[in-house]
Motif scaffolding. Sequence first.
Motif, mmCIF file in Angstrom:
data_model
loop_
_atom_site.group_PDB
_atom_site.id
_atom_site.type_symbol
_atom_site.label_atom_id
_atom_site.label_comp_id
_atom_site.label_asym_id
_atom_site.label_seq_id
_atom_site.Cartn_x
_atom_site.Cartn_y
_atom_site.Cartn_z
ATOM 1 N N PHE A 266 0.834 -1.206 0.000
ATOM 2 C CA PHE A 266 0.000 0.000 0.000
ATOM 3 C C PHE A 266 0.870 1.259 0.000
ATOM 4 O O PHE A 266 0.620 2.208 -0.739
ATOM 5 N N LEU A 271 -0.816 5.449 -2.677
ATOM 6 C CA LEU A 271 -2.216 5.554 -3.094
ATOM 7 C C LEU A 271 -2.706 6.999 -3.090
ATOM 8 O O LEU A 271 -2.288 7.795 -2.239
ATOM 9 N N TRP A 274 -8.326 9.213 -2.290
ATOM 10 C CA TRP A 274 -9.560 8.429 -2.313
ATOM 11 C C TRP A 274 -9.267 6.930 -2.148
ATOM 12 O O TRP A 274 -10.029 6.197 -1.509
ATOM 13 N N GLY A 275 -8.130 6.476 -2.693
ATOM 14 C CA GLY A 275 -7.743 5.078 -2.543
ATOM 15 C C GLY A 275 -7.378 4.758 -1.104
ATOM 16 O O GLY A 275 -7.700 3.681 -0.588
ATOM 17 N N MET A 276 -6.697 5.708 -0.440
ATOM 18 C CA MET A 276 -6.347 5.542 0.964
ATOM 19 C C MET A 276 -7.599 5.449 1.837
ATOM 20 O O MET A 276 -7.719 4.585 2.711
ATOM 21 N N MET A 278 -10.692 4.630 0.919
ATOM 22 C CA MET A 278 -11.426 3.389 0.630
ATOM 23 C C MET A 278 -10.761 2.184 1.281
ATOM 24 O O MET A 278 -11.436 1.310 1.835
ATOM 25 N N SER A 279 -9.436 2.146 1.233
ATOM 26 C CA SER A 279 -8.698 1.019 1.826
ATOM 27 C C SER A 279 -8.904 0.971 3.334
ATOM 28 O O SER A 279 -9.182 -0.094 3.911
#
Length: 350
Positions: A266, A271, A274-276, A278-279
């Motif tokens: 990760f 990221l 938004w990816g962070m 969501m994760s």
Amino acid sequence: MDGKTYLAQVLQWSTAAKVELVELISSGMAMAGPILIFAAIGHLPLGLAASVGGLAVSGVKAGSSTKNQAKELTSALIPVILAAVAAILLLGYGWMSDIAVVVLASLAAIIGGYSRAFVVATTRFILFLAITINVMGTAPNLAQLFYLIVAGAIWSSCLSLMLGALVRTRRSIDSSEDEASTFTISQKITRWRKSLTRLSGWQYTLRLALCLCIAEGFRWFWPGHHLYWIVLTVAILIERKVEPFPIKTTQRALGTVLGVIAASLFLVVSLPAWGMIMSIGLLAAVRPLLKVRNYFAYSASMTPLIMLIMNAGQSIELGVLFDRLIATLIGVGLVILVNLIFSRVMPKPA
């Protein structure tokens, strides 16, 4: 028990306990909510700091009575606040701060012997003391970080209560489900004091203090490496019961190592915001389910969750990730070695 049977138990998936969908939603929103709000105004690290408080509170069960849920939330909230206060007071004194952390964690371990509720609360305090003192160690504004952590914990508590109320309107839950203690305060104190007259009543405190002292020693002898994860690994892995290779400890150890490797992926790819979010939301949401299904999977999801928060969403170098993996393995080996030693010297129960 042979190796094949042991491995099967480590990987066994339980379906006995029921998990409400609202608990998954509450856990995910409790941590992702503050991050999303602060990210929207351009302050992602502040949102990640707030989510530290939600990490401890978001796992509280929502499907019980209002009284039970409020009691569990309070018992989760207080250790987080105390850990944050302790971290502020202990920071900035060099090696004296490290000694103070060991002493404070040891005192918490002793107090935890009072009752099962205190076991849970003090274990949570020790873990979050290790997390918050590391997070605050690099923070420019300690007061701001403290308020963010407390605000995140309160946000998670309020969210859990609201969603819990929604569950209670859909099915009948009354005060008859409340859990009542079968022991009086006087009986608990008598039992606690009696336990402290025996070596078995001190073994957890001694193992914890020994592991933390060695972990802090590693940091001082090799300051150029990021070995604080040894302290955190010890706080995560060590349990009150002395067992060299118990199933749960093995699940925790393997899950922690796997989680560090997963978190490394990760953090290396850096990221987007938004990816962070969501994760973190997804990892937080599956926590209540994995905790009752398989503790190995739960530990593997918790570790990257903690690492993502502690790194404030920043990418890090491969050398740092390698240091953390080595530190995790050292922490695992340290806990197992100390457990082996104490299992040999502790008197066998009649």
